[in-house]
Motif scaffolding. Structure first.
Motif, PDB file in Angstrom:
ATOM      1  N   GLU A  84     -32.165  15.340  54.613  1.00 18.13           N
ATOM      2  CA  GLU A  84     -33.422  15.400  55.358  1.00 18.13           C
ATOM      3  C   GLU A  84     -34.608  15.522  54.378  1.00 18.13           C
ATOM      4  O   GLU A  84     -35.631  14.852  54.546  1.00 18.13           O
ATOM      5  N   ARG A  85     -34.445  16.342  53.375  1.00 23.02           N
ATOM      6  CA  ARG A  85     -35.473  16.527  52.363  1.00 23.02           C
ATOM      7  C   ARG A  85     -35.737  15.217  51.608  1.00 23.02           C
ATOM      8  O   ARG A  85     -36.874  14.828  51.372  1.00 23.02           O
ATOM      9  N   ARG A 136     -35.220  12.251  52.720  1.00 14.28           N
ATOM     10  CA  ARG A 136     -35.920  11.329  53.636  1.00 14.28           C
ATOM     11  C   ARG A 136     -37.400  11.643  53.682  1.00 14.28           C
ATOM     12  O   ARG A 136     -38.233  10.740  53.659  1.00 14.28           O
ATOM     13  N   SER A 137     -37.741  12.940  53.751  1.00  9.97           N
ATOM     14  CA  SER A 137     -39.172  13.260  53.860  1.00  9.97           C
ATOM     15  C   SER A 137     -39.911  12.953  52.549  1.00  9.97           C
ATOM     16  O   SER A 137     -41.077  12.572  52.563  1.00  9.97           O
ATOM     17  N   ASP A 178     -40.475   9.219  52.676  1.00  9.10           N
ATOM     18  CA  ASP A 178     -41.576   8.933  53.614  1.00  9.10           C
ATOM     19  C   ASP A 178     -42.931   9.205  52.950  1.00  9.10           C
ATOM     20  O   ASP A 178     -43.876   8.425  53.091  1.00  9.10           O
ATOM     21  N   ALA A 179     -43.013  10.331  52.251  1.00  8.47           N
ATOM     22  CA  ALA A 179     -44.270  10.699  51.591  1.00  8.47           C
ATOM     23  C   ALA A 179     -44.616   9.695  50.485  1.00  8.47           C
ATOM     24  O   ALA A 179     -45.769   9.265  50.351  1.00  8.47           O
ATOM     25  N   ARG A 198     -47.520  16.376  49.397  1.00 10.53           N
ATOM     26  CA  ARG A 198     -47.332  16.022  50.814  1.00 10.53           C
ATOM     27  C   ARG A 198     -46.127  16.684  51.444  1.00 10.53           C
ATOM     28  O   ARG A 198     -46.085  16.878  52.654  1.00 10.53           O
ATOM     29  N   VAL A 199     -45.100  16.937  50.635  1.00  9.07           N
ATOM     30  CA  VAL A 199     -43.902  17.566  51.201  1.00  9.07           C
ATOM     31  C   VAL A 199     -43.835  19.057  50.857  1.00  9.07           C
ATOM     32  O   VAL A 199     -42.839  19.722  51.160  1.00  9.07           O
ATOM     33  N   LYS A 248     -36.159   1.480  51.701  1.00 12.28           N
ATOM     34  CA  LYS A 248     -36.608   1.884  53.033  1.00 12.28           C
ATOM     35  C   LYS A 248     -37.396   0.739  53.685  1.00 12.28           C
ATOM     36  O   LYS A 248     -37.237   0.437  54.858  1.00 12.28           O
TER      37      LYS A 248
END
Lengths: 206, 206
Positions: B18-19, B21-22, B25-26, B47-48, B72
């Protein structure tokens, strides 16, 4: 030093202009190889053997340097066939594409700065918005003129075709920079042949 | 911690995934708005809510982060019509262009990274070289198949036309990002109509 009646009297101004030119040349190289955001003022200063402070005396900001580089690009691109006035629209564009094969540095600079133009708060964005609008208008006017001469193929929309010429050209330059086997001029010519009837052919109605 | 027979045992792994992925995304957002060279690891970490050191635990280098972002991008682009299998080549491409109008962030990311790809020592360069080669091959194979069905217009060279489809698409996306009045799908459709005979039309010999 006291020699007042020779061109050397213009020394200080000429030297300053010369210095500005060499800074713009250096910035051109730095932006072409690293992008505007990736290239630093320090890189430019290092190339011309100046401190950053001295460099900022000539160009107060990195943004001013970008504008100077874009103007230089336009001036150099204008030495190609498109800047020379033209007989035939299609011939001129295809010749310009061939000419561009000899100036990969300029094409690289254009491609990287143009890609960056879509990013947030990019100082060169307005330049590219205006450039695209101007090219679409110019090409569209050329195509409308060809239509009046019965040389636009039936069903071709001049505005969309103008956008597509610019688009195809930008995109094919990118592919060519990454693979020199891509034939930019031939791709452009295929497309122009598909929308324009050659000057020596009889216009057809279908 | 000793709870061995429930899904919670996968907690730490799930949390790490999950980390990751975030972070991706950032990085996607940062690279789309600033470019790869202009975006910093610190921007991504901020951002994270991680330190740069913690971030480097998940992605050992900025380059690894770029590769993850490009993967991605591919995965998300594949949820469009092109990833769904297709009935008709032209319809699929035009539908994909319409679909792209709904994902400007993805198109922005693609355009800026693609422009940067021509710069020196760019870690994403191989990705774009491979991407262009693959697309040219795929489209060219589609066009050859259409030719066998009598649906390629006479005189169209499948390899060059494949390069031109990719080029037109990349270029028209750039114009659309800078001026949303540009109709990407219509420009692409005009071009495809000029090289492909519609499925319901009788193939002609001239």
């Amino acid at each position: 030093m006291s020699n007042v009646d020779t061109p050397r009297r213009r020394g200080p101004y000429a030297k300053s202009a010369e210095r500005r030119r060499s800074i713009v040349d250096a910035a051109f190289e730095v932006f072409a190889s690293r992008g505007y955001r990736g290239g630093s003022l320090q890189d430019v200063a290092d190339r011309v053997g100046l401190s950053q402070t001295s460099l900022l005396h000539y160009f107060p900001s990195k943004r001013d340097l970008l504008v100077a580089v874009l103007n230089k690009r336009d001036a150099e691109a204008d030495t190609g066939p498109i800047g020379q006035g033209h007989v035939d629209f299609e011939t001129t564009l295809v010749e310009q594409a061939r000419y561009n094969e000899g100036i990969p540095g300029l094409i690289e600079l254009y491609s990287v700065l143009c890609g960056e133009a879509v990013t947030t708060d990019y100082p060169g964005r307005d330049y590219f918005v205006a450039r695209f609008a101007r090219l679409r208008e110019e090409y569209s006017a050329e195509l409308i003129q060809l239509r009046e001469q019965g040389r636009l193929r039936p069903g071709v929309d001049p505005e969309r075709a103008a956008s597509s010429i610019v688009a195809l050209w930008d995109g094919i330059q990118l592919q060519w920079l990454l693979d020199p086997n891509v034939d930019m001029a031939a791709c452009l010519k295929d497309f122009l042949d598909s929308i324009i009837v050659p000057a020596d052919a009889t216009p057809t109605a279908s």
